[in-house]
Design a protein around this motif. Structure first.
Motif, mmCIF file in Angstrom:
data_model
loop_
_atom_site.group_PDB
_atom_site.id
_atom_site.type_symbol
_atom_site.label_atom_id
_atom_site.label_comp_id
_atom_site.label_asym_id
_atom_site.label_seq_id
_atom_site.Cartn_x
_atom_site.Cartn_y
_atom_site.Cartn_z
ATOM 1 N N THR A 249 0.895 -0.973 0.061
ATOM 2 C CA THR A 249 -0.503 -0.254 -0.161
ATOM 3 C C THR A 249 0.934 1.251 -0.002
ATOM 4 O OG1 THR A 249 -1.492 -1.033 0.785
ATOM 5 C CG2 THR A 249 -2.146 1.470 1.214
ATOM 6 N N MET A 250 1.780 1.006 0.486
ATOM 7 C CA MET A 250 2.744 2.482 0.760
ATOM 8 C C MET A 250 3.425 2.490 -0.535
ATOM 9 S SD MET A 250 6.007 2.780 2.788
ATOM 10 C CE MET A 250 6.756 4.254 3.377
ATOM 11 N N LEU A 251 3.800 1.481 -0.890
ATOM 12 C CA LEU A 251 4.573 1.226 -2.779
ATOM 13 C C LEU A 251 2.792 1.860 -3.478
ATOM 14 C CD1 LEU A 251 6.502 0.174 -4.145
ATOM 15 C CD2 LEU A 251 5.750 -1.046 -4.873
ATOM 16 N N ILE A 252 2.263 1.516 -3.956
ATOM 17 C CA ILE A 252 1.394 2.004 -4.373
ATOM 18 C C ILE A 252 0.987 3.978 -4.145
ATOM 19 C CG2 ILE A 252 -1.518 2.378 -5.572
ATOM 20 C CD1 ILE A 252 -0.907 -1.279 -4.372
ATOM 21 N N LEU A 253 0.641 3.909 -2.817
ATOM 22 C CA LEU A 253 0.464 5.602 -2.786
ATOM 23 C C LEU A 253 1.611 5.860 -3.091
ATOM 24 C CD1 LEU A 253 -0.549 4.889 0.980
ATOM 25 C CD2 LEU A 253 -2.240 5.677 -1.632
ATOM 26 N N SER A 254 2.778 6.063 -2.295
ATOM 27 C CA SER A 254 4.208 6.059 -3.151
ATOM 28 C C SER A 254 4.369 6.966 -4.887
ATOM 29 C CB SER A 254 5.391 6.001 -2.709
ATOM 30 O OG SER A 254 5.398 5.791 -1.226
ATOM 31 N N PHE A 255 3.363 5.609 -5.365
ATOM 32 C CA PHE A 255 4.224 6.038 -6.765
ATOM 33 C C PHE A 255 2.974 6.977 -7.640
ATOM 34 C CE2 PHE A 255 2.586 4.112 -11.020
ATOM 35 C CZ PHE A 255 4.212 4.605 -11.689
ATOM 36 N N LEU A 256 1.592 6.794 -7.021
ATOM 37 C CA LEU A 256 0.954 7.645 -7.226
ATOM 38 C C LEU A 256 1.420 9.123 -6.692
ATOM 39 C CD1 LEU A 256 -2.592 5.860 -6.365
ATOM 40 C CD2 LEU A 256 -1.273 6.091 -8.408
ATOM 41 N N LEU A 257 1.974 9.476 -6.026
ATOM 42 C CA LEU A 257 2.135 10.815 -5.430
ATOM 43 C C LEU A 257 3.285 10.850 -6.831
ATOM 44 C CD1 LEU A 257 2.026 10.718 -1.506
ATOM 45 C CD2 LEU A 257 0.592 12.010 -3.496
ATOM 46 N N LEU A 258 4.233 10.645 -6.352
ATOM 47 C CA LEU A 258 4.977 11.123 -7.351
ATOM 48 C C LEU A 258 4.932 11.056 -8.964
ATOM 49 C CD1 LEU A 258 7.858 8.629 -5.992
ATOM 50 C CD2 LEU A 258 8.226 10.678 -6.106
ATOM 51 N N LEU A 259 3.899 10.132 -9.457
ATOM 52 C CA LEU A 259 3.154 10.168 -10.843
ATOM 53 C C LEU A 259 2.531 11.533 -10.908
ATOM 54 C CD1 LEU A 259 2.889 8.834 -13.919
ATOM 55 C CD2 LEU A 259 0.635 8.104 -12.534
ATOM 56 N N LEU A 260 2.194 11.737 -9.761
ATOM 57 C CA LEU A 260 1.444 13.404 -10.122
ATOM 58 C C LEU A 260 2.476 14.586 -9.855
ATOM 59 C CD1 LEU A 260 -1.400 14.864 -9.195
ATOM 60 C CD2 LEU A 260 -0.777 15.157 -6.853
ATOM 61 N N ILE A 261 3.575 14.591 -9.036
ATOM 62 C CA ILE A 261 4.298 15.182 -9.601
ATOM 63 C C ILE A 261 5.405 15.363 -10.505
ATOM 64 C CG2 ILE A 261 6.675 16.309 -8.406
ATOM 65 C CD1 ILE A 261 5.968 14.971 -5.339
ATOM 66 N N ASN A 262 5.101 14.292 -11.294
ATOM 67 C CA ASN A 262 5.814 14.465 -12.366
ATOM 68 C C ASN A 262 4.939 14.720 -13.810
ATOM 69 O OD1 ASN A 262 8.504 12.900 -11.451
ATOM 70 N ND2 ASN A 262 7.708 11.198 -11.559
ATOM 71 N N GLY A 263 3.432 14.242 -12.930
ATOM 72 C CA GLY A 263 2.748 14.838 -14.176
ATOM 73 C C GLY A 263 2.916 16.898 -13.903
ATOM 74 N N LEU A 264 3.015 17.005 -13.010
ATOM 75 C CA LEU A 264 3.504 18.635 -12.537
ATOM 76 C C LEU A 264 4.290 18.784 -13.802
ATOM 77 C CD1 LEU A 264 2.009 21.306 -10.902
ATOM 78 C CD2 LEU A 264 3.198 20.549 -9.075
ATOM 79 N N GLN A 265 5.326 18.797 -13.249
ATOM 80 C CA GLN A 265 6.445 18.828 -13.606
ATOM 81 C C GLN A 265 6.631 19.017 -14.910
ATOM 82 O OE1 GLN A 265 9.576 16.150 -13.402
ATOM 83 N NE2 GLN A 265 11.293 17.659 -13.149
ATOM 84 N N TRP A 266 6.185 17.671 -15.618
ATOM 85 C CA TRP A 266 5.842 18.246 -17.409
ATOM 86 C C TRP A 266 5.070 19.146 -17.359
ATOM 87 C CZ3 TRP A 266 1.477 17.922 -19.953
ATOM 88 C CH2 TRP A 266 1.517 17.474 -21.851
ATOM 89 N N TRP A 267 3.884 19.512 -16.512
ATOM 90 C CA TRP A 267 3.085 20.624 -17.195
ATOM 91 C C TRP A 267 3.549 21.778 -17.386
ATOM 92 C CZ3 TRP A 267 0.847 24.973 -14.143
ATOM 93 C CH2 TRP A 267 0.128 25.308 -15.064
ATOM 94 N N VAL A 268 4.941 21.947 -16.094
ATOM 95 C CA VAL A 268 4.969 23.301 -15.898
ATOM 96 C C VAL A 268 6.410 23.645 -17.176
ATOM 97 C CG1 VAL A 268 7.038 24.859 -14.701
ATOM 98 C CG2 VAL A 268 4.514 23.465 -13.247
ATOM 99 N N ARG A 269 7.483 22.370 -17.649
ATOM 100 C CA ARG A 269 8.251 22.398 -18.407
ATOM 101 C C ARG A 269 7.255 22.905 -20.245
ATOM 102 N NH1 ARG A 269 12.730 20.750 -18.169
ATOM 103 N NH2 ARG A 269 13.278 18.992 -16.187
#
Length: 275
Positions: A249-269
């Motif tokens: 569960t910790m792995l899944i939540l961490s992956f989802l949050l990192l995916l959200l952060i990477n998506g935000l980074q792509w949007w900013v770029r």
């Protein structure tokens, strides 16, 4: 006749990469997933809805997020100072930034606990002046994670600032922009993706951090118990299925949050024209 691949030995290289990913990443994660499947859906849900488990998740992810954002702010200030200014002891200060990388996490935890405990040097000062206890509280976890995550932010932002062309600032100033306008319109769009990356790295490190946290956290259930400690507690009780369920569960939540952060980074770029 032109070569089909510009990298010599492409097949051995990609084979080595796939073997590495399988042995180091995929097989261990698959083993954890299979171990979790030994539980029924009701048993898995009962573990996750346990109040102690939920409290640990709130503490771990909440402290990691707060620490990552604080490290992002101060990490930018430190990186800016190291790149833009010259001052006595700059090289020593720059070297000390990497100290959390080399320092064993257990040693860092002991040092932080000794400093921030109620009778410690800083802890006593804060307790007497503000009546706030740092060590053995969730606040102590945040302080430990800031200490661990700050170098990730500094070392991510620093190369971007070094490569930034100051002529763009001069051009903005010549057009009548204030310092604040030049920072918001010119500098920030160029360094924001790197800042988001540094914050993501600090968060990822903070979520799974154990050694530097357990000494300063107090490890009190429902108050300052982190998820990695709860997983170890389950293992010590030979509850392997419960430990892997929490870990998955910790792995899944961490992956989802990192995916959200990477998506935000792509949007900013994309908004800043870097893609």
């Amino acid at each position: 006749m032109p070569q089909s691949n510009i990298m010599p030995g492409f097949r051995p290289a990609i084979s080595f990469t796939l073997v590495y990913l399988a042995l180091i990443v995929l097989i261990p994660l698959s083993a954890m997933l299979l171990k979790t499947f030994e539980l029924s859906l009701d048993e898995y849900w009962a573990i996750l809805t346990n109040p102690r488990v939920q409290a640990s998740f709130r503490i771990s992810f909440g402290a990691a997020l707060i620490a990552a954002f604080v490290a992002g702010v101060f990490g930018f200030i430190i990186a800016w100072s190291l790149v833009r200014y010259t001052f006595p002891g700059k090289r020593l200060f720059d070297a000390l930034i990497d100290l959390p990388f080399a320092l064993p996490t257990a040693v860092a935890g002991i040092v932080l606990a000794a400093i921030y405990e109620p009778r410690g040097w800083i802890g006593k000062l804060v307790m007497d002046s503000l009546d706030v206890q740092i060590a053995y509280k969730p606040l102590g976890i945040v302080f430990a994670l800031i200490f661990i995550g700050l170098p990730f932010v500094v070392r991510t932002i620093e190369p971007v600032l070094q490569e930034f062309d100051t002529a763009m600032e001069e051009a903005a100033a010549s057009l009548g922009a204030t310092r604040l306008q030049a920072f918001v319109k010119v500098i920030l769009p160029n360094i924001l993706p790197a800042t988001i990356t540094g914050v993501a790295l600090a968060f990822a490190r903070g979520v799974g951090e154990y050694g530097s946290v357990i000494f300063i956290a107090g490890n009190m259930p429902y108050i300052s118990e982190i998820v990695p400690l709860l997983i170890i507690t389950k293992l010590e009780q030979y509850d392997y299925a419960g430990a892997t369920a929490i870990g998955l569960t910790m792995l899944i939540l961490s992956f989802l949050l990192l995916l959200l952060i990477n998506g935000l980074q792509w949007w900013v770029r994309r908004r800043s024209g870097q893609l």
